[in-house]
Scaffold this active site. Sequence first.
Site, PDB file in Angstrom:
ATOM      1  N   PRO A   1       0.793  -1.227   0.000  1.00 36.17           N
ATOM      2  CA  PRO A   1       0.000   0.000   0.000  1.00 36.17           C
ATOM      3  C   PRO A   1       0.830   1.285   0.000  1.00 36.17           C
ATOM      4  CG  PRO A   1      -0.105  -1.103   2.133  1.00 36.17           C
ATOM      5  CD  PRO A   1       0.532  -2.058   1.177  1.00 36.17           C
ATOM      6  N   ASN A   2       0.323   2.225  -0.756  1.00 37.56           N
ATOM      7  CA  ASN A   2       0.857   3.590  -0.870  1.00 37.56           C
ATOM      8  C   ASN A   2       2.151   3.685  -1.669  1.00 37.56           C
ATOM      9  OD1 ASN A   2      -1.224   4.817   0.788  1.00 37.56           O
ATOM     10  ND2 ASN A   2      -0.279   3.721   2.486  1.00 37.56           N
TER      11      ASN A   2
ATOM     12  N   ARG B   1       4.763  10.978  -2.749  1.00 36.45           N
ATOM     13  CA  ARG B   1       4.481  10.841  -1.325  1.00 36.45           C
ATOM     14  C   ARG B   1       5.737  11.072  -0.466  1.00 36.45           C
ATOM     15  NH1 ARG B   1       4.830   4.790   1.121  1.00 36.45           N
ATOM     16  NH2 ARG B   1       3.882   5.279   3.114  1.00 36.45           N
TER      17      ARG B   1
ATOM     18  N   TYR C   1      10.976   8.993   1.139  1.00 34.47           N
ATOM     19  CA  TYR C   1      10.990   7.960   0.095  1.00 34.47           C
ATOM     20  C   TYR C   1      11.611   8.400  -1.233  1.00 34.47           C
ATOM     21  CZ  TYR C   1       7.829   5.816   3.459  1.00 34.47           C
ATOM     22  OH  TYR C   1       7.283   5.292   4.608  1.00 34.47           O
TER      23      TYR C   1
ATOM     24  N   ASN D   1       8.119  -5.408  -0.614  1.00 27.65           N
ATOM     25  CA  ASN D   1       7.954  -4.254   0.265  1.00 27.65           C
ATOM     26  C   ASN D   1       6.462  -4.162   0.556  1.00 27.65           C
ATOM     27  OD1 ASN D   1       7.811  -1.878   1.646  1.00 27.65           O
ATOM     28  ND2 ASN D   1       8.981  -0.669   0.173  1.00 27.65           N
TER      29      ASN D   1
ATOM     30  N   ALA E   1       3.097  -0.608   5.040  1.00 31.01           N
ATOM     31  CA  ALA E   1       2.605  -0.648   6.424  1.00 31.01           C
ATOM     32  C   ALA E   1       2.077  -2.034   6.820  1.00 31.01           C
ATOM     33  CB  ALA E   1       1.527   0.407   6.612  1.00 31.01           C
TER      34      ALA E   1
ATOM     35  N   GLU F   1      12.337  -9.382   2.492  1.00 34.61           N
ATOM     36  CA  GLU F   1      11.589  -8.180   2.897  1.00 34.61           C
ATOM     37  C   GLU F   1      12.468  -6.957   2.657  1.00 34.61           C
ATOM     38  OE1 GLU F   1       9.942  -8.281   6.924  1.00 34.61           O
ATOM     39  OE2 GLU F   1      10.331  -6.123   7.113  1.00 34.61           O
TER      40      GLU F   1
ATOM     41  N   HIS G   1      12.659  -2.481   2.572  1.00 31.21           N
ATOM     42  CA  HIS G   1      12.077  -1.174   2.853  1.00 31.21           C
ATOM     43  C   HIS G   1      13.003  -0.108   2.308  1.00 31.21           C
ATOM     44  CE1 HIS G   1       9.121  -3.026   5.405  1.00 31.21           C
ATOM     45  NE2 HIS G   1      10.106  -3.752   5.924  1.00 31.21           N
TER      46      HIS G   1
ATOM     47  N   ARG H   1      12.837   4.986  12.706  1.00 35.69           N
ATOM     48  CA  ARG H   1      11.557   5.700  12.673  1.00 35.69           C
ATOM     49  C   ARG H   1      10.684   5.315  13.881  1.00 35.69           C
ATOM     50  NH1 ARG H   1       9.142   5.142   6.835  1.00 35.69           N
ATOM     51  NH2 ARG H   1       7.849   6.836   7.655  1.00 35.69           N
TER      52      ARG H   1
HETATM   53  C1  DQA Z   1       8.157   1.258   4.002  1.00 34.62           C
HETATM   54  C2  DQA Z   1       8.215   1.487   5.521  1.00 34.62           C
HETATM   55  C3  DQA Z   1       6.849   1.258   6.136  1.00 34.62           C
HETATM   56  O1  DQA Z   1       6.912   1.461   7.538  1.00 34.62           O
HETATM   57  C4  DQA Z   1       5.841   2.225   5.556  1.00 34.62           C
HETATM   58  O2  DQA Z   1       4.568   1.985   6.071  1.00 34.62           O
HETATM   59  C5  DQA Z   1       5.830   2.217   4.063  1.00 34.62           C
HETATM   60  C6  DQA Z   1       7.099   2.118   3.344  1.00 34.62           C
HETATM   61  C7  DQA Z   1       9.516   1.597   3.328  1.00 34.62           C
HETATM   62  O3  DQA Z   1       9.697   1.167   2.197  1.00 34.62           O
HETATM   63  O4  DQA Z   1      10.340   2.288   3.905  1.00 34.62           O
HETATM   64  O5  DQA Z   1       4.786   2.352   3.443  1.00 34.62           O
HETATM   65  O6  DQA Z   1       7.887  -0.106   3.767  1.00 34.62           O
END
Ligand code: DQA
Length: 138
Positions: free
Chosen positions: A10-11, A18, A23, A72, A75, A96, A98, A105
Site C-alpha cells: 500500500p501507498n 508521497r 521515500y 515491500n 505498512a 523483505e 524497505h 523511525r
Molecule cells: C516502508 C516502511 C513502512 O513502515 C511504511 O509503512 C511504508 C514504506 C519503506 O519502504 O520504507 O509504506 O515499507
Amino acid sequence: MKKIMIINGPNLNLLGIREKNIYGSQDFESFFEALKQQYPAVELSYFQSNHEGGIIDTLHEIGFSYDGVVLNAGAYTHTSVAIGDAIAGITTPVVEVHISNVHKREAFRHHSYLAQNCVGVICGFGLNSYKLGIESFL
Ligand code: DQA
C-alpha cells in the site's frame, strides 16, 4: 533465466509524490524500467496492490514457481499476520525490503510480522534496497 517478482504494498504507487523527504522523488515505474536494463539476464516482474488480499493472492500465484520475491509490504509489514502466513506457505523465498530505515523511525515500524518467514530483511538504502534484494537471489 531466474524469475524474480517485486511486490509493492500500500501507498507505494505514490512513490515520487508521497513524503519525498523519506521515500525520494523517483517514481517506481521509471526505477523498474532501469532495473530491467540492469538485469537483462533476470526475468523481472512487478506487482503493486493497496490491498492485503491482492498481495496474498499474488504470493500464492507465483510462490511455487518463481525463484524469488522482493517484497515491500509497506505498512502491512507491521500489521499483517496474513501476509506473514502467506510467505510461510509458499516455497519461493521472499526478501523483505524497505526504502527507509524503519528502525530509525516510529516504534510501530520496528516490528515485522513478515521477517521471521523471510530469508532476510534489507532496509534503509532507498530504492537500492530493491536492487540489493534482487542481488541476494543471484
Ligand atoms: C516502508 C516502511 C513502512 O513502515 C511504511 O509503512 C511504508 C514504506 C519503506 O519502504 O520504507 O509504506 O515499507
